[in-house]
Motif scaffolding. Structure first.
Motif, PDB file in Angstrom:
ATOM      1  N   GLU A  55       0.836  -1.202   0.000  1.00  0.00           N
ATOM      2  CA  GLU A  55       0.000   0.000   0.000  1.00  0.00           C
ATOM      3  C   GLU A  55       0.873   1.256   0.000  1.00  0.00           C
ATOM      4  OE1 GLU A  55      -3.294   2.676   1.871  1.00  0.00           O
ATOM      5  OE2 GLU A  55      -1.136   2.613   2.107  1.00  0.00           O
ATOM      6  N   MET A  56       1.909   1.255   0.831  1.00  0.00           N
ATOM      7  CA  MET A  56       2.884   2.367   0.830  1.00  0.00           C
ATOM      8  C   MET A  56       3.435   2.606  -0.562  1.00  0.00           C
ATOM      9  SD  MET A  56       5.665   1.860   3.792  1.00  0.00           S
ATOM     10  CE  MET A  56       5.102   1.498   5.432  1.00  0.00           C
ATOM     11  N   ALA A  57       3.837   1.512  -1.212  1.00  0.00           N
ATOM     12  CA  ALA A  57       4.454   1.624  -2.546  1.00  0.00           C
ATOM     13  C   ALA A  57       3.456   2.178  -3.565  1.00  0.00           C
ATOM     14  CB  ALA A  57       4.980   0.262  -2.990  1.00  0.00           C
ATOM     15  N   MET A  58       2.153   1.908  -3.361  1.00  0.00           N
ATOM     16  CA  MET A  58       1.137   2.477  -4.269  1.00  0.00           C
ATOM     17  C   MET A  58       1.113   3.992  -4.161  1.00  0.00           C
ATOM     18  SD  MET A  58      -2.262   0.152  -3.991  1.00  0.00           S
ATOM     19  CE  MET A  58      -2.142  -1.607  -3.758  1.00  0.00           C
ATOM     20  N   TRP A  59       1.121   4.530  -2.929  1.00  0.00           N
ATOM     21  CA  TRP A  59       1.131   5.989  -2.747  1.00  0.00           C
ATOM     22  C   TRP A  59       2.386   6.586  -3.364  1.00  0.00           C
ATOM     23  CZ3 TRP A  59      -3.091   8.522  -1.201  1.00  0.00           C
ATOM     24  CH2 TRP A  59      -4.056   7.848  -0.438  1.00  0.00           C
ATOM     25  N   ASP A  60       3.505   5.867  -3.234  1.00  0.00           N
ATOM     26  CA  ASP A  60       4.768   6.366  -3.772  1.00  0.00           C
ATOM     27  C   ASP A  60       4.706   6.426  -5.304  1.00  0.00           C
ATOM     28  OD1 ASP A  60       7.364   7.342  -3.358  1.00  0.00           O
ATOM     29  OD2 ASP A  60       8.246   5.361  -3.696  1.00  0.00           O
ATOM     30  N   ALA A  61       4.215   5.340  -5.922  1.00  0.00           N
ATOM     31  CA  ALA A  61       4.133   5.304  -7.392  1.00  0.00           C
ATOM     32  C   ALA A  61       3.115   6.315  -7.911  1.00  0.00           C
ATOM     33  CB  ALA A  61       3.768   3.886  -7.854  1.00  0.00           C
ATOM     34  N   LEU A  62       1.966   6.384  -7.258  1.00  0.00           N
ATOM     35  CA  LEU A  62       0.918   7.311  -7.688  1.00  0.00           C
ATOM     36  C   LEU A  62       1.379   8.762  -7.543  1.00  0.00           C
ATOM     37  CD1 LEU A  62      -2.037   7.524  -8.684  1.00  0.00           C
ATOM     38  CD2 LEU A  62      -2.747   7.587  -6.280  1.00  0.00           C
ATOM     39  N   GLY A  63       2.091   9.033  -6.450  1.00  0.00           N
ATOM     40  CA  GLY A  63       2.614  10.387  -6.236  1.00  0.00           C
ATOM     41  C   GLY A  63       3.633  10.775  -7.296  1.00  0.00           C
ATOM     42  N   LYS A  64       4.448   9.813  -7.706  1.00  0.00           N
ATOM     43  CA  LYS A  64       5.435  10.099  -8.751  1.00  0.00           C
ATOM     44  C   LYS A  64       4.732  10.367 -10.086  1.00  0.00           C
ATOM     45  CE  LYS A  64       9.225   7.704  -6.456  1.00  0.00           C
ATOM     46  NZ  LYS A  64       9.852   6.394  -6.196  1.00  0.00           N
ATOM     47  N   GLU A  65       3.690   9.600 -10.358  1.00  0.00           N
ATOM     48  CA  GLU A  65       2.928   9.793 -11.600  1.00  0.00           C
ATOM     49  C   GLU A  65       2.291  11.185 -11.628  1.00  0.00           C
ATOM     50  OE1 GLU A  65       2.399   8.059 -14.316  1.00  0.00           O
ATOM     51  OE2 GLU A  65       0.660   9.106 -15.149  1.00  0.00           O
ATOM     52  N   ARG A  66       1.782  11.623 -10.466  1.00  0.00           N
ATOM     53  CA  ARG A  66       1.036  12.880 -10.424  1.00  0.00           C
ATOM     54  C   ARG A  66       1.878  14.078  -9.982  1.00  0.00           C
ATOM     55  NH1 ARG A  66      -4.592  12.372  -7.354  1.00  0.00           N
ATOM     56  NH2 ARG A  66      -5.810  11.431  -8.995  1.00  0.00           N
ATOM     57  N   GLY A  67       3.095  13.809  -9.544  1.00  0.00           N
ATOM     58  CA  GLY A  67       3.929  14.891  -9.026  1.00  0.00           C
ATOM     59  C   GLY A  67       3.420  15.454  -7.708  1.00  0.00           C
ATOM     60  N   LEU A  68       2.815  14.614  -6.893  1.00  0.00           N
ATOM     61  CA  LEU A  68       2.232  15.064  -5.613  1.00  0.00           C
ATOM     62  C   LEU A  68       2.783  14.252  -4.450  1.00  0.00           C
ATOM     63  CD1 LEU A  68      -1.573  15.314  -6.556  1.00  0.00           C
ATOM     64  CD2 LEU A  68      -0.008  17.237  -6.073  1.00  0.00           C
ATOM     65  N   PRO A  69       3.048  14.921  -3.323  1.00  0.00           N
ATOM     66  CA  PRO A  69       3.419  14.159  -2.133  1.00  0.00           C
ATOM     67  C   PRO A  69       2.215  13.370  -1.588  1.00  0.00           C
ATOM     68  CG  PRO A  69       3.442  16.537  -1.671  1.00  0.00           C
ATOM     69  CD  PRO A  69       3.084  16.368  -3.108  1.00  0.00           C
ATOM     70  N   ALA A  70       2.499  12.284  -0.913  1.00  0.00           N
ATOM     71  CA  ALA A  70       1.426  11.433  -0.395  1.00  0.00           C
ATOM     72  C   ALA A  70       0.510  12.216   0.540  1.00  0.00           C
ATOM     73  CB  ALA A  70       2.026  10.218   0.316  1.00  0.00           C
ATOM     74  N   TRP A  71       1.085  13.085   1.397  1.00  0.00           N
ATOM     75  CA  TRP A  71       0.246  13.815   2.364  1.00  0.00           C
ATOM     76  C   TRP A  71      -0.775  14.701   1.659  1.00  0.00           C
ATOM     77  CZ3 TRP A  71       1.062  19.022   1.756  1.00  0.00           C
ATOM     78  CH2 TRP A  71       2.338  19.443   1.326  1.00  0.00           C
ATOM     79  N   LYS A  72      -0.420  15.199   0.471  1.00  0.00           N
ATOM     80  CA  LYS A  72      -1.367  16.025  -0.279  1.00  0.00           C
ATOM     81  C   LYS A  72      -2.500  15.151  -0.830  1.00  0.00           C
ATOM     82  CE  LYS A  72       0.194  20.195  -1.770  1.00  0.00           C
ATOM     83  NZ  LYS A  72       1.068  21.086  -2.539  1.00  0.00           N
ATOM     84  N   MET A  73      -2.144  13.976  -1.330  1.00  0.00           N
ATOM     85  CA  MET A  73      -3.179  13.060  -1.850  1.00  0.00           C
ATOM     86  C   MET A  73      -4.071  12.537  -0.719  1.00  0.00           C
ATOM     87  SD  MET A  73      -1.212  10.944  -4.868  1.00  0.00           S
ATOM     88  CE  MET A  73       0.119  10.298  -3.850  1.00  0.00           C
ATOM     89  N   LEU A  74      -3.539  12.537   0.506  1.00  0.00           N
ATOM     90  CA  LEU A  74      -4.337  12.118   1.666  1.00  0.00           C
ATOM     91  C   LEU A  74      -5.275  13.227   2.138  1.00  0.00           C
ATOM     92  CD1 LEU A  74      -1.606  10.184   3.718  1.00  0.00           C
ATOM     93  CD2 LEU A  74      -3.754   9.194   2.884  1.00  0.00           C
ATOM     94  N   GLY A  75      -5.157  14.424   1.528  1.00  0.00           N
ATOM     95  CA  GLY A  75      -6.120  15.472   1.834  1.00  0.00           C
ATOM     96  C   GLY A  75      -5.582  16.651   2.631  1.00  0.00           C
ATOM     97  N   TYR A  76      -4.298  16.664   2.927  1.00  0.00           N
ATOM     98  CA  TYR A  76      -3.729  17.801   3.667  1.00  0.00           C
ATOM     99  C   TYR A  76      -3.248  18.866   2.685  1.00  0.00           C
ATOM    100  CZ  TYR A  76      -3.671  14.670   7.738  1.00  0.00           C
ATOM    101  OH  TYR A  76      -4.016  13.830   8.751  1.00  0.00           O
ATOM    102  N   SER A  77      -3.354  20.129   3.095  1.00  0.00           N
ATOM    103  CA  SER A  77      -2.883  21.199   2.210  1.00  0.00           C
ATOM    104  C   SER A  77      -1.484  21.678   2.588  1.00  0.00           C
ATOM    105  CB  SER A  77      -3.862  22.378   2.252  1.00  0.00           C
ATOM    106  OG  SER A  77      -4.076  22.778   3.590  1.00  0.00           O
ATOM    107  N   ALA A  78      -1.025  21.336   3.796  1.00  0.00           N
ATOM    108  CA  ALA A  78       0.317  21.748   4.219  1.00  0.00           C
ATOM    109  C   ALA A  78       0.848  20.730   5.233  1.00  0.00           C
ATOM    110  CB  ALA A  78       0.270  23.133   4.871  1.00  0.00           C
ATOM    111  N   THR A  79       2.170  20.708   5.396  1.00  0.00           N
ATOM    112  CA  THR A  79       2.748  19.865   6.454  1.00  0.00           C
ATOM    113  C   THR A  79       3.105  20.753   7.637  1.00  0.00           C
ATOM    114  OG1 THR A  79       5.008  20.164   5.677  1.00  0.00           O
ATOM    115  CG2 THR A  79       3.771  18.282   4.812  1.00  0.00           C
TER     116      THR A  79
END
Lengths: 392, 392
Positions: B105-129
């Motif tokens: 599951e971790m690796a899915m977020w990593d691959a998807l984030g690379k495809e979209r150019g987005l950090p995982a935390w952003k795809m999880l719904g956060y706007s800032a760290t």
């Protein structure tokens, strides 16, 4: 006596389908101690459970199950409890460990019982066994007419209690589910005990389960089994609060006694169903039985495979007269039938008893093991950690 | 994009001791989808987790993890949730499955984030760290003087929060435990945050834990971690009722979001500690974070291994400003250090951040993988189900 050897036997039907039928393969455990041989059965993924036995350790509390059992002294039920605590500690972070250990723990009671000439239920503290009324467990048909035929066939064989489950139940319309329930009740007759197994279909959604409550009540269903995931306690209790007549049942997913006790305390089930091949064996199951008695909840075994597993799962509540209903494998695959030489047959009163014989009282058919054996070889860093050929 | 390939890499130090140090081995996951490569790490027994991925199926809901992930579409976080639900259903009876799936599951977020150019935390719904304050996690010394030295070394490195745990804590006398706690407080100074990890030592015995409450209170301990087994909710809540100042912490043993949520709801912990390498990945952990926020409980990561695992475990609460404390691997084994090219370093304010980079933002050192690789070969019924040589 000392635990000298533990061997695993992975058995399988030639083909494994996607049915929710756990009798298609088996993982048997043979334990040798003081010249006695004990047998057990894990209700679990065979390859994964073997791996959890032989895996190299990862750290102090992620050790393989073998580290806590081989070479240990086995002279009393206290030793079994001590070894169970060791596994719990040393394999804390090895998730599969309780499934692997369940079959080993069973085999300990079997070997110890043979050494002492005592049945497992007596060593668990009961002075007598009580008759259990088996229920026939089956899948819903594809149509209500098919469900009717399935249930009718069971009543023709003399079963007065029938459980129907899985199939498409809970996935389609409420009306379709109601028709299946009506068909089952028709076939069973007014006085039969009707049980329903939802197979976790509503995940955590209490509303979807409650939509079926009218249909369940009007067909006088005794229990609704596993409507939700096994640890979705708040979904369970929300349903229980709304349903005074149709009680909830669950517990087969418990891989330690606390999960089942939590399902009683927080999930408010009326029936707790324990599989000794998953919960960590007879000792863990007996603790659940004690808690069920204290809580006014009925203890039931969960058994879908061989009569070795059936005997094991009867032992923890064999002495409880009021906890009468029991699951009985009605149409297991041939493998599950062939595993044992003797069986627990239904008597003229329509009941069964835990065997009054040393240990689990079941003789394993070693010729069948050879016939169904699946060869497994596991090599890590050039070393063979498991090879089924050496065990046979 | 389609999940085309998933490979597992079992890495190990040359020697594995019985320390409670999970960084001695590792199981990395490499996932390929649409030309992207994602990485994950299971905090689990490597061999057993691999077996749960490749095992022959036992029946419809005891399928290997591979059955639910290979070939699936991965185009959005919704797909990840869908695949998680598939694994939950199809591997219902395969106990090890959540540990295996966590790294995938971790690796899915990593691959998807690379495809979209987005950090995982952003795809999880956060706007800032938000910045996290790392605490140094260490074992108690054999003597109070040794405990003092350990904690002193951490403060010298700039840590203002220290966790001491395991060792012999809780097994000897109350007085001995009190001396260790006093030594830790002495070394840390009055203003430092002192945390204590009991490592499940009292099993389910609340009285044994309460005997240490005076000593814990007088040294102003912020949390007492894992005094009991991870699902011994009634023991947890009984302690919590008696201890308004020293709050309970737990959750690293959770292998699904419900276990952690139950620990909050029924166990009354004040801090919930989630390891993304065990709970089923970032999606499950995010649900716990949401429940923690709604319940007034503080979410904390559990991380004792590499910075790949650290980044993954920061993502689910990266955007929660109030949930500030975080676990940080202080003295991992060389293996855990060598796994990643980049690291999450402590800045001048003594804080760390989840990476502002696609996916998990961590580059894996493939040369290190080759150096620490443990060859594994699994054959069932004459077929090779897993061979690490083909993956490398």
């Amino acid at each position: 006596m000392r635990i000298d050897a533990i061997d695993f036997f992975y058995l399988s039907m030639p083909e494994i389908t996607l049915e929710a039928d756990g009798s298609q393969d088996a993982l048997l455990v043979r334990l040798e101690a003081g010249g006695n041989v004990g047998w057990g059965e894990c209700e679990a993924s065979p390859l994964t459970s073997i791996a959890a036995y032989v895996a190299p350790r990862s750290h102090g509390v992620c050790q393989p199950v073998s580290a806590s059992v081989l070479g240990e002294q086995l002279n009393s039920p206290t030793d079994i409890a001590r070894i169970s605590a060791l596994v719990q500690r040393n394999s804390m972070d090895l998730l599969q460990a309780p499934h692997t250990y369940s079959g080993i723990e069973m085999a300990m009671w079997d070997a110890l019982g043979k050494e002492r000439g005592l049945p497992a239920w007596k060593m668990l503290g009961y002075s007598a066994t009580h008759a259990k009324t088996p229920y026939a467990s089956m899948l819903f048909g594809e149509t209500p007419a098919e469900t009717f035929e399935h249930v009718r066939a069971a009543t023709a064989r003399g079963f007065r209690a029938v459980k129907v489950g899985w199939g498409g139940f809970g996935e389609g319309t409420v009306a379709a589910d109601a028709e299946h329930l009506a068909a089952a009740r028709d076939a069973l007759g007014r006085d039969g005990i009707l049980l329903v197994d939802a197979g976790q279909i509503w995940v955590e959604n209490t509303a979807l389960a409650l939509e079926r409550l009218d249909a369940l009540e009007s067909q006088h269903v005794t229990w609704l089994e596993e409507p939700f995931l096994p640890d979705a306690y708040s979904a369970y209790s929300a349903f229980a609060e709304r349903s005074p007549r149709v009680r909830l049942a669950g517990g087969e997913g418990a891989h330690n006694e606390r999960m089942a006790i939590n399902l009683i305390d927080y999930g408010k089930v009326g029936f707790v169903q324990i599989d000794c091949g998953r919960i960590g064996g007879l000792g863990a199951a007996k603790k659940v039985a004690e808690h069920a008695v204290a809580s006014g909840v009925t203890y039931v075994n969960h058994t879908f495979t061989s009569h070795l597993a059936l005997s094991a799962s009867l032992q923890p509540f064999a002495g409880l007269a009021e906890h009468r209903i029991c699951e009985y494998p009605v149409e297991p695959k041939q493998l599950a039938i062939d595993i044992t030489v003797n069986t627990l047959d239904i008597d003229d009163n329509g009941t069964i008893h835990a065997p009054n014989a040393p240990g689990l009282g079941i003789e394993v058919n070693t010729a069948a093991i050879a016939r169904y054996a699946v060869p497994v070889e596991i090599k890590v860093a050039g070393r063979t950690l498991f090879s089924s050929s050496t065990a046979l």
